[in-house]
Enzyme design. Structure first.
Site, short mmCIF file in Angstrom:
data_model
loop_
_atom_site.label_atom_id
_atom_site.label_comp_id
_atom_site.label_asym_id
_atom_site.label_seq_id
_atom_site.Cartn_x
_atom_site.Cartn_y
_atom_site.Cartn_z
N ARG A 176 -13.91 -7.79 -0.33
CA ARG A 176 -13.40 -7.15 0.91
C ARG A 176 -12.86 -5.91 0.82
O ARG A 176 -12.22 -5.46 -0.09
CB ARG A 176 -12.01 -8.31 1.21
CG ARG A 176 -11.50 -7.95 2.58
CD ARG A 176 -10.14 -7.15 1.93
NE ARG A 176 -9.23 -7.18 3.38
CZ ARG A 176 -8.31 -6.30 3.25
NH1 ARG A 176 -7.80 -5.52 2.08
NH2 ARG A 176 -7.26 -6.07 4.50
N VAL A 177 -13.20 -5.30 2.14
CA VAL A 177 -12.68 -3.91 2.08
C VAL A 177 -11.85 -3.81 3.14
O VAL A 177 -12.05 -4.24 4.15
CB VAL A 177 -13.70 -2.79 2.27
CG1 VAL A 177 -13.21 -1.40 2.39
CG2 VAL A 177 -14.79 -2.91 0.90
N GLY A 178 -10.32 -3.15 2.97
CA GLY A 178 -9.58 -3.24 4.09
C GLY A 178 -9.59 -1.80 4.91
O GLY A 178 -10.69 -0.99 4.82
N ASP A 179 -8.49 -1.35 5.49
CA ASP A 179 -8.38 -0.33 6.22
C ASP A 179 -8.12 0.95 5.43
O ASP A 179 -8.77 2.18 5.85
CB ASP A 179 -7.47 -0.29 7.22
CG ASP A 179 -6.12 -0.49 6.67
OD1 ASP A 179 -5.96 -1.30 5.67
OD2 ASP A 179 -5.08 0.28 7.17
N THR B 223 0.87 -1.34 -0.17
CA THR B 223 0.03 -0.14 -0.02
C THR B 223 0.88 1.31 -0.06
O THR B 223 2.04 1.28 0.57
CB THR B 223 -0.86 0.03 1.15
OG1 THR B 223 -1.82 -1.11 1.38
CG2 THR B 223 -1.71 1.16 1.61
N GLY C 270 -5.03 -5.09 7.05
CA GLY C 270 -6.11 -3.97 7.36
C GLY C 270 -7.14 -4.13 8.42
O GLY C 270 -7.67 -3.55 9.08
N1 ASP Z 1 -3.69 -1.78 4.76
C1 ASP Z 1 -3.91 -2.66 3.46
C2 ASP Z 1 -5.16 -3.39 3.52
O1 ASP Z 1 -5.40 -4.24 4.40
C3 ASP Z 1 -2.59 -3.57 2.96
C4 ASP Z 1 -1.53 -3.06 3.10
O2 ASP Z 1 -1.20 -2.05 3.72
O3 ASP Z 1 -0.63 -3.68 2.68
O4 ASP Z 1 -6.07 -3.57 2.49
#
Ligand code: ASP
Length: 341
Positions: A237-240, A209, A263
């Site tokens: 799926r949705v991350g942070d 990211t 996330g």
């Molecule tokens: N935080 C991101 C997610 O979970 C992935 C990452 O930072 O590598 O989508």
């Protein structure tokens, strides 16, 4: 004697002038990350290492130059993030990881520390620059967060560049998907538990990211994050990263944060907002607050990753609890910094 006095007087006045110019100059600073996780020290050498470092430098410099020209922290972070989105090295834009079904679904968000305005998008698959779409959502929609098809319709209406989903493809991410699926299927066979199998994936599959935080000459801070999410993610799926308060947060009263890591933990522990709340209500320094959350709360919970943060005085913190985190900063106080481990 008179000549000596005159020379000293001239020197003092020159020094005072130089001092007062730099003393009046507002502090500007920017920090960026390109993901945190298990980065192999053995592989991160020579040309490969140089490639990452030079892309990080290019991005941080582009953002800083805008700050020098008096542009806003928002403009600076967008410029830096777009350079990283366009690079196949990072898990955002071109080079984003693959979903379980072999596609790319991108998430991004931005927040302005002066107004607390924010914009976010999740699960977009044809928008070339998700961070720019997040900015449009913030400035030109009545909402904070748009997802999937609706977000894409909005992007089209706003005239953003749309691409085929194949634009985001890279060979190395495809190989990661194949490996990840093999691992998941193997563990799933043994445990008969898809969730556990998925969770057993090492954090190399979650990494890359990108994000940026900055302080501009007007004293305003901003944060932004853009990602492809996690390799082999499923079911939309949705991350942070697009969640305001989890992966991104900014408030001039406390700090601006962009996160990277697993996330699900960053959402549950509301990492970015928690750091800023600690700064604001506990009166502790940015470094202390960031360290407490990343190396205390998050680590104890089993959440791997890191964050970059800045406050309105230009203090920068970049803690991580994983093996490494691609990161760089450039500041009128502390100068240049690039590091991976
Ligand atoms: N935080 C991101 C997610 O979970 C992935 C990452 O930072 O590598 O989508």
């Amino acid at each position: 004697m008179n000549k000596v006095i005159l020379k000293s007087a001239l020197l003092i006045s020159l020094l005072t002038n130089i001092y007062s110019v730099s003393a009046n100059e507002p502090t500007i600073a920017i920090a960026i990350h390109g993901g945190a996780g298990t980065i192999s020290k053995d592989k991160m050498v020579g040309e490969v290492k140089k490639q990452y470092e030079s892309k990080l430098k290019q991005a941080v410099t582009a953002g800083y130059q805008l700050l020098e020209q008096g542009k806003s922290s928002q403009e600076a972070i967008i410029a830096a993030i777009q350079i990283l989105e366009e690079s196949p090295l990072f898990n955002a834009g071109k080079g984003a990881v693959y979903t379980y079904d072999g596609k790319h679904e991108l998430d991004a968000s931005i927040m302005d520390g002066k107004t607390l305005n924010a914009g976010a998008v999740s699960g977009v698959s044809t928008v070339k620059s998700p961070i720019m779409l997040a900015k449009k959502v913030m400035d030109e929609s009545v909402h904070v967060m748009l997802s999937g098809k609706g977000a894409e319709t909005f992007a089209k209406e706003k005239g953003l560049t749309l691409v085929d989903n194949s634009y985001f493809e890279t060979k190395h991410r495809y190989k990661s998907l194949i490996k990840a699926k093999q691992k998941i299927e193997k563990v799933n066979k043994e445990l008969k538990d898809f969730r556990a199998a998925h969770e057993s994936l090492p954090d190399t599959y979650k990494m890359g990211t990108v994000g940026a935080v900055a302080l501009d000459a007007d004293g305003n801070i901003a944060a932004g994050t853009s990602t492809g999410g996690m390799t082999a993610k499923r079911y939309g799926r949705v991350g942070d990263s697009p969640i305001i308060g989890a992966g991104t947060y900014a408030n001039n009263q406390s700090c601006a944060v962009s996160a990277t890591g697993h996330g699900e933990y960053f959402i549950r522990y509301h990492v970015a907002a928690d750091i800023c709340a600690r700064v604001q209500y506990q009166g502790i320094s940015l470094t202390q607050a960031a360290d407490k959350v990343v190396n205390g709360v998050l680590k104890e919970a089993g959440g791997s990753g890191g964050i970059i943060a800045i406050d309105a005085q230009g203090n920068i913190a970049m803690p991580f609890n994983s093996k490494g985190m691609y990161r760089a900063s450039k500041s009128s106080i502390t100068g240049d910094y690039v590091a991976i481990f």
